[in-house]
Design a protein around this motif. Structure first.
Motif, short mmCIF file in Angstrom:
data_model
loop_
_atom_site.label_atom_id
_atom_site.label_comp_id
_atom_site.label_asym_id
_atom_site.label_seq_id
_atom_site.Cartn_x
_atom_site.Cartn_y
_atom_site.Cartn_z
N ARG A 42 45.31 30.16 22.95
CA ARG A 42 44.42 29.02 23.17
C ARG A 42 45.04 28.01 24.13
O ARG A 42 44.36 27.43 24.98
CB ARG A 42 44.09 28.35 21.84
CG ARG A 42 43.30 29.23 20.88
CD ARG A 42 43.30 28.63 19.48
NE ARG A 42 44.65 28.56 18.93
CZ ARG A 42 44.93 28.10 17.71
NH1 ARG A 42 43.96 27.65 16.93
NH2 ARG A 42 46.18 28.08 17.29
N VAL A 43 46.36 27.80 24.00
CA VAL A 43 47.05 26.86 24.88
C VAL A 43 47.11 27.40 26.30
O VAL A 43 46.80 26.70 27.27
CB VAL A 43 48.47 26.58 24.35
CG1 VAL A 43 49.25 25.72 25.34
CG2 VAL A 43 48.41 25.90 22.99
N THR A 44 47.50 28.66 26.44
CA THR A 44 47.62 29.25 27.78
C THR A 44 46.26 29.39 28.44
O THR A 44 46.13 29.28 29.67
CB THR A 44 48.33 30.61 27.69
OG1 THR A 44 49.60 30.44 27.05
CG2 THR A 44 48.55 31.21 29.08
N ALA A 45 45.21 29.62 27.64
CA ALA A 45 43.85 29.75 28.20
C ALA A 45 43.43 28.48 28.92
O ALA A 45 42.74 28.53 29.95
CB ALA A 45 42.86 30.09 27.09
N LYS A 46 43.86 27.31 28.42
CA LYS A 46 43.52 26.05 29.08
C LYS A 46 44.16 25.96 30.45
O LYS A 46 43.55 25.50 31.42
CB LYS A 46 43.97 24.87 28.21
CG LYS A 46 43.21 24.73 26.90
CD LYS A 46 43.74 23.56 26.08
CE LYS A 46 43.02 23.44 24.74
NZ LYS A 46 43.56 22.34 23.91
N LEU A 47 45.40 26.41 30.55
CA LEU A 47 46.08 26.40 31.84
C LEU A 47 45.42 27.39 32.80
O LEU A 47 45.18 27.07 33.98
CB LEU A 47 47.56 26.76 31.67
CG LEU A 47 48.37 26.90 32.96
CD1 LEU A 47 48.39 25.59 33.75
CD2 LEU A 47 49.79 27.36 32.64
N LEU A 48 45.10 28.57 32.31
CA LEU A 48 44.44 29.57 33.17
C LEU A 48 43.08 29.07 33.65
O LEU A 48 42.70 29.27 34.81
CB LEU A 48 44.30 30.89 32.41
CG LEU A 48 45.61 31.61 32.05
CD1 LEU A 48 45.32 32.89 31.26
CD2 LEU A 48 46.43 31.93 33.30
N HIS A 49 42.35 28.40 32.77
CA HIS A 49 41.06 27.83 33.16
C HIS A 49 41.25 26.79 34.25
O HIS A 49 40.47 26.72 35.22
CB HIS A 49 40.37 27.22 31.94
CG HIS A 49 39.06 26.55 32.27
ND1 HIS A 49 37.91 27.27 32.52
CD2 HIS A 49 38.74 25.23 32.39
CE1 HIS A 49 36.92 26.42 32.78
NE2 HIS A 49 37.40 25.18 32.71
N HIS A 50 42.30 25.96 34.11
CA HIS A 50 42.60 24.95 35.13
C HIS A 50 42.87 25.60 36.48
O HIS A 50 42.51 25.04 37.53
CB HIS A 50 43.83 24.14 34.68
CG HIS A 50 44.35 23.19 35.71
ND1 HIS A 50 43.75 21.99 36.00
CD2 HIS A 50 45.46 23.28 36.54
CE1 HIS A 50 44.42 21.37 36.94
NE2 HIS A 50 45.47 22.13 37.28
N LEU A 51 43.47 26.79 36.46
CA LEU A 51 43.81 27.50 37.71
C LEU A 51 42.68 28.42 38.17
O LEU A 51 42.79 29.06 39.22
CB LEU A 51 45.09 28.32 37.51
CG LEU A 51 46.36 27.53 37.19
CD1 LEU A 51 47.50 28.47 36.83
CD2 LEU A 51 46.75 26.65 38.37
N GLY A 52 41.60 28.50 37.38
CA GLY A 52 40.49 29.38 37.74
C GLY A 52 40.81 30.84 37.55
O GLY A 52 40.31 31.70 38.29
N LEU A 53 41.64 31.16 36.55
CA LEU A 53 42.08 32.53 36.32
C LEU A 53 41.62 33.06 34.97
O LEU A 53 41.44 32.30 34.02
CB LEU A 53 43.62 32.62 36.35
CG LEU A 53 44.33 32.21 37.65
CD1 LEU A 53 45.83 32.22 37.44
CD2 LEU A 53 43.94 33.15 38.80
#
Length: 294
Positions: A42-53
Motif C-alpha cells: 500500500r505504501v509503495t503503491a502511492k509512490l508508484l502512482h506518483h510516478l505514473g507506474l
C-alpha cells in the motif's frame, strides 16, 4: 538511464516524506523493474502512482520465509528485482540483508543506489558533531535492556543516532538524561514533510518538553558525544589548591579533598602536599633564624 540495467538485485531508496525527493535514477529503476520487493504494497503503491507506474510487487519483510527469498534470487538470473522499504534506504533498520547476502552467494549482480536516509538527514540539521557518529536503530522496548544498551553506548566518543516512536520518546529521553547526564541532543521528526521540526537542547530539556507532549510522525533522536575530559591542572594550580587546603587541614585530608576535586591520584597529591609542607616548614625555620640570631 544510459544503458538497460543488467538482471540482478537493485537496492533502491525511496523518499522519507516528500515524494519529490525521489531521484531520477531511482525512478528509472522502478520503471525498469520486473518485480519490486516491498515491505507494504500500500505504501509503495502511492509512490508508484506518483510516478505514473504500475508494477508487480511481492512482499518482503522480517517475516518472509526462506522460500520467498529463494524465489526472488531465482528471478534475478534474468530479471530486474528492485528492493525498497516503506521509506528511506533499504536495510537501514529495515529488512533485507539476508536477501543481499544470499544473492551475492548465488553470484547474482547486486548494486545499491544512493538516496534518502532519515538518520543522516536528521544528523545534518541537528548541529551536533558529525565527524564520528554511531547509528543504533531502535532501542530495546524493555526498561532493563534499554538501560543496558544506553550504558554500553554512552561511553562511545561519537554522536549517537536512534530511531524512536512518539509514545516512547519522553520516557527514553528521561532515561538517557538519567544515565548520560548533561549532553546536547536533538529530536527531528516529519523530515521533509509539511510539519518538519528539529528541536535541540540538553537531554533534560528535551525530556521535560516531551514528558507530556507526545509527538507524531517518524522520529530521529540524536545525542551528542560525551564531554572531553578536563585537562589536568598545571603544577601551579595544584600547588595553589593544596596551599589553600593545608591552611585548615592536615596533609592527608587536604590531599584527599584536592585529589577528588581535581580528579587526580590521591597518593601523588599527598606526596606533593608533604613536599609543600616541608618547604613551608623550612621557610619558617629560616625566618626564625633571622629573627633570633645566635
Amino acid at each position: 538511464m544510459e544503458s538497460p540495467p543488467l538482471p540482478g538485485l537493485y537496492i533502491v531508496p525511496t523518499p522519507i516524506g516528500n515524494l519529490g525527493d525521489i531521484t531520477k535514477r531511482s525512478a528509472e529503476l522502478l520503471a525498469a523493474a520486473d518485480v519490486i520487493a516491498v515491505e507494504d504494497s500500500r505504501v509503495t503503491a502511492k509512490l508508484l502512482h506518483h510516478l505514473g507506474l504500475k508494477k508487480p510487487m511481492v512482499p518482503y519483510h522480517d517475516h518472509s520465509k526462506e522460500s520467498d527469498r529463494e524465489r526472488l534470487i531465482a528471478r534475478m538470473a534474468d530479471e530486474i528485482v528492485v528492493l525498497v522499504s516503506d521509506a528511506g534506504t533499504p536495510l537501514i533498520s529495515d529488512p533485507g540483508y539476508k536477501l543481499v547476502r544470499d544473492a551475492r552467494a548465488a553470484g547474482r549482480y547486486v548494486t545499491a543506489l544512493p538516496g534518502p536516509c532519515a538518520a543522516t538527514t536528521a544528523l545534518s540539521m541537528a548541529g551536533l558533531p558529525t565527524d564520528r557518529f554511531l547509528f543504533a536503530g531502535f532501542l530495546p522496548p524493555k526498561e532493563k535492556a534499554k538501560a543496558d544498551t544506553i550504558a554500553e553506548l554512552g561511553a562511545v566518543r561519537a554522536s549517537l543516532v536512534y530511531y524512536e516512536s512518539g509514545p516512547r520518546l519522553g520516557a527514553t529521553l528521561a532515561l538517557l538524561a538519567k544515565l548520560l547526564g548533561t549532553r546536547e541532543a536533538a529530536v527531528a521528526r516529519e523530515i521533509s514533510k509539511k510539519f518538519e521540526e528539529c528541536v535541540t537542547g540538553t537531554l533534560a530539556d528535551l525530556a521535560e518538553r516531551y514528558a507530556v507532549q507526545e509527538p507524531k510522525g517518524e522520529i530521529v533522536l540524536m545525542v551528542g558525544p560525551p564531554q572531553e575530559e578536563d585537562a589536568p591542572p598545571d603544577a601551579d594550580s595544584l600547588d595553589d589548591a593544596l596551599r589553600a587546603a593545608l591552611a585548615s587541614l592536615p596533609p592527608a585530608k587536604a590531599a584527599k579533598e584536592v585529589a577528588k576535586k581535581l580528579k587526580l591520584d590521591r597518593h601523588d597529591v599527598y606526596a606533593r602536599a608533604m613536599a609543600l609542607k616541608d618547604v613551608n616548614l623550612g621557610e619558617k625555620d629560616q625566618g626564625n633564624g633571622e629573627n633570633n640570631p645566635s
